[in-house]
Design an enzyme around this catalytic site. Structure first.
Site, PDB file in Angstrom:
ATOM      1  N   GLU A 262     -20.180  81.005 125.866  1.00  0.00           N
ATOM      2  CA  GLU A 262     -20.138  79.840 126.761  1.00  0.00           C
ATOM      3  C   GLU A 262     -21.263  79.973 127.785  1.00  0.00           C
ATOM      4  OE1 GLU A 262     -17.918  77.616 126.094  1.00  0.00           O
ATOM      5  OE2 GLU A 262     -16.427  78.711 124.927  1.00  0.00           O
TER       6      GLU A 262
ATOM      7  N   PHE B 179     -34.998  58.197 138.661  1.00  0.00           N
ATOM      8  CA  PHE B 179     -34.306  59.312 138.021  1.00  0.00           C
ATOM      9  C   PHE B 179     -35.336  60.432 137.871  1.00  0.00           C
ATOM     10  CE2 PHE B 179     -31.740  60.582 133.932  1.00  0.00           C
ATOM     11  CZ  PHE B 179     -31.427  61.795 134.512  1.00  0.00           C
TER      12      PHE B 179
ATOM     13  N   ARG C  36     -18.982  70.225 126.544  1.00  0.00           N
ATOM     14  CA  ARG C  36     -18.501  69.067 127.289  1.00  0.00           C
ATOM     15  C   ARG C  36     -18.892  67.729 126.652  1.00  0.00           C
ATOM     16  NH1 ARG C  36     -18.885  69.650 133.799  1.00  0.00           N
ATOM     17  NH2 ARG C  36     -21.109  69.569 133.324  1.00  0.00           N
TER      18      ARG C  36
ATOM     19  N   LYS D  25     -14.256  80.309 113.675  1.00  0.00           N
ATOM     20  CA  LYS D  25     -13.563  79.379 114.570  1.00  0.00           C
ATOM     21  C   LYS D  25     -13.454  78.037 113.860  1.00  0.00           C
ATOM     22  CE  LYS D  25     -14.772  82.660 117.613  1.00  0.00           C
ATOM     23  NZ  LYS D  25     -15.387  83.929 117.180  1.00  0.00           N
TER      24      LYS D  25
END
Length: 400
Positions: free
Chosen positions: A52, A244, A258, A283
């Site tokens: 992660e 931006f 996410r 997994k």
């Protein structure tokens, strides 16, 4: 979808979106462990990675569990992360590949988990699933060459085209961070036009306004959208907040996993909840989602149905799926129960069977970290093997 006329919207994010930077680093670590551990003589069946990544202003934190070659060092992982950030294009004051502080907090996989996954250990002697969970696969005939839902497919393609312009065609005023959104109108069940297109893209020239950015990017968007889909009625929102300039992990922290809807079908099909990036193929969050996409795509390619949705479920440490479910349109002549029987004939859906059938025990994962895990072309080294349509004849034979 049971309705025949409707509008549906999906989004995508670029490789420079902070969550995607995190996904890329995590998948580079998976590839590193396969590449270096196999080189060191370790069986690819024994490699384990669950990595992660957190990214924020000039900071990267990598945590998780691994099993692989002892020759893999923290310095190797730090260098790999820097190269990934450099390739994405971050050389900005708030996030720079050379200057970011990188912490590596990886440690050995839990022995309690390992005993359920390793073949010959635990309560069940077969290699078991790395976790419990549900996974979904989907395919539709919206985009014939890719068998993906149109809204998410074209959201991806817009950002891919802009990345190519930025990295290879000299459009250096665009930054790495971007998001797209496409609304597609369906008529009689088929996609026919884009009713709205939204794009927010980082730009490195602070003097540019939304109109400047729109003038720059619209030709690329027209290039990738189907002819006739953009009309005078299409609603455009290009950088609707104005400027931006501050983007990427300096503007918003990123985390692995996410963007699971972006990674899959843009909300057109259900999602089991598990992320893909950073995980080795024991997994089932990853490997079984790949297997169900592979099966769904082959079923649609075989003409079984114009769209197919598949769910499988697993228990940790147990090899055989606890359930297989197929959903097709109620009016489809071949019913879900018939297709479930075919699936059991044409593919072994145990974790080992999936890894073997799709040849997943190799360093093929970094390319999947951006622009979707599905709707891609199979690569020369085994990348996107789950996008092959090599089961079509077998499926047709099983239905006779």
């Amino acid at each position: 979808m049971s309705r025949q006329t409707y509008e549906f919207t999906s989004e995508s994010v670029s490789e420079g979106h902070p969550d995607k930077v995190s996904d890329r680093i995590s998948d580079e670590i998976v590839d590193l462990y396969f590449r270096e551990s196999i080189k060191d003589g370790m069986s690819p069946w024994d490699i384990r990675v669950a990595a992660e990544t957190l990214t924020t202003t000039n900071k990267v934190v990598i945590a998780g569990e691994t099993r692989g070659s002892d020759k893999i060092t923290k310095d190797m992982i730090i260098e790999l992360a820097r190269e990934a950030i450099k390739d994405i294009g971050y050389e900005q004051e708030g996030f720079h590949w050379k200057h970011a502080d990188i912490d590596v907090l990886l440690h050995a996989q839990s022995v309690d988990i390992a005993q359920g996954v390793d073949q010959g250990n635990g309560l069940h002697k077969e290699e078991g699933a790395g976790d419990q969970g549900i996974m979904f696969g989907y395919a539709s005939s919206d985009v014939p060459d890719f068998l993906m839902p149109a809204p998410v497919h074209y959201s991806h393609r817009i950002l891919e085209r802009l990345a190519k312009a930025r990295k290879h065609e000299g459009v250096s005023v665009l930054g790495p961070d971007a998001k797209s959104q496409v609304t597609v109108r369906y008529h009689n069940g088929r996609p026919v036009e884009a009713t709205a297109i939204v794009l927010s893209t980082q730009h490195l020239d602070p003097n540019m306004d939304s109109k400047d950015v729109a003038d720059l990017v619209k030709p690329y968007i027209h290039e990738v959208m189907p002819k006739g889909w953009i009309t005078e009625k299409t609603i455009w929102h290009i950088n609707p907040t104005g400027k931006f300039v501050i983007g990427g992990p300096d503007g918003d922290a990123g985390l692995t996993g996410r963007k699971i809807i972006v990674d899959t079908y843009g909300g057109m099909a259900p999602h089991g909840g598990g992320a893909f990036s950073g995980k080795d193929p024991t997994k089932v969050d990853r490997s079984a989602a790949y297997a169900t996409r592979y099966l769904a795509k082959n079923l649609v390619a075989a003409g079984v149905a114009p769209w197919v949705e598949i769910q499988v479920s697993y228990a940790i440490g147990v090899a055989t799926p606890t359930s297989i479910y197929v959903n097709v349109d109620d009016n489809n002549p071949i019913k879900g129960g018939q297709i479930e029987a075919v699936i059991r004939k044409v593919m072994d859906l145990t974790p080992r069977g999936i890894r073997n059938h799709l040849d997943l025990n190799k360093p093929i994962y970094a390319p999947s970290a951006a622009y979707g895990h599905f709707g891609r072309h199979p690569g020369p080294n085994g990348e996107f093997s789950w996008e092959k349509v090599d089961l079509v004849d077998e499926i047709k034979a099983a239905l006779k």
